[in-house]
Design a protein around this motif. Sequence first.
Motif, mmCIF file in Angstrom:
data_model
loop_
_atom_site.group_PDB
_atom_site.id
_atom_site.type_symbol
_atom_site.label_atom_id
_atom_site.label_comp_id
_atom_site.label_asym_id
_atom_site.label_seq_id
_atom_site.Cartn_x
_atom_site.Cartn_y
_atom_site.Cartn_z
ATOM 1 N N LYS A 1 0.823 -1.216 0.000
ATOM 2 C CA LYS A 1 0.000 0.000 0.000
ATOM 3 C C LYS A 1 0.857 1.266 0.000
ATOM 4 C CE LYS A 1 -3.148 2.305 3.161
ATOM 5 N NZ LYS A 1 -3.807 2.175 4.451
ATOM 6 N N ASN A 2 2.013 1.185 0.662
ATOM 7 C CA ASN A 2 2.894 2.352 0.782
ATOM 8 C C ASN A 2 4.104 2.282 -0.148
ATOM 9 O OD1 ASN A 2 1.796 4.075 3.134
ATOM 10 N ND2 ASN A 2 1.585 1.945 3.822
ATOM 11 N N MET A 3 4.057 1.380 -1.120
ATOM 12 C CA MET A 3 5.097 1.237 -2.144
ATOM 13 C C MET A 3 6.504 1.107 -1.560
ATOM 14 S SD MET A 3 3.551 3.659 -5.136
ATOM 15 C CE MET A 3 3.114 5.056 -4.092
ATOM 16 N N VAL A 4 6.635 0.282 -0.532
ATOM 17 C CA VAL A 4 7.942 0.017 0.059
ATOM 18 C C VAL A 4 8.743 -0.833 -0.931
ATOM 19 C CG1 VAL A 4 9.152 -1.134 1.948
ATOM 20 C CG2 VAL A 4 7.060 0.161 2.416
ATOM 21 N N PRO A 5 9.918 -0.367 -1.343
ATOM 22 C CA PRO A 5 10.710 -1.136 -2.309
ATOM 23 C C PRO A 5 11.231 -2.445 -1.715
ATOM 24 C CG PRO A 5 11.938 0.793 -1.555
ATOM 25 C CD PRO A 5 10.563 0.872 -0.941
#
Length: 106
Positions: free
Chosen positions: A30-34
């Motif tokens: 959801k938070n686009m954590v790589p």
Amino acid sequence: MPKITYITADGAETAVDAPVGSTVMENAIKNMVPGIEAECGGACACATCHVYVDEAWAATTGAPEPMEEDMLDFAYDVQPNSRLSCQVKVTEAMDGLVVRIPERQA
């Protein structure tokens, strides 16, 4: 709302607010954590959401269930503190949780 800190292999940190009842993987996506790929969408059918739980949080997150342990066999560079983030449900007690992401996923 509990806060989770994700640390990538290169040391970059991302802190997110995580709703209770969600999973560590859902919040990463959801938070686009790589570094969290989650190819199976959280069904515990791949090992592409592998993380290392910070030792201080091991008791709080608990140990993997047998199905998760089986899937961890396919993960890259498994350590004693390895978990599939899709299997770690967020609780109030996890405020401040720190997980590290391996340099690559399986």
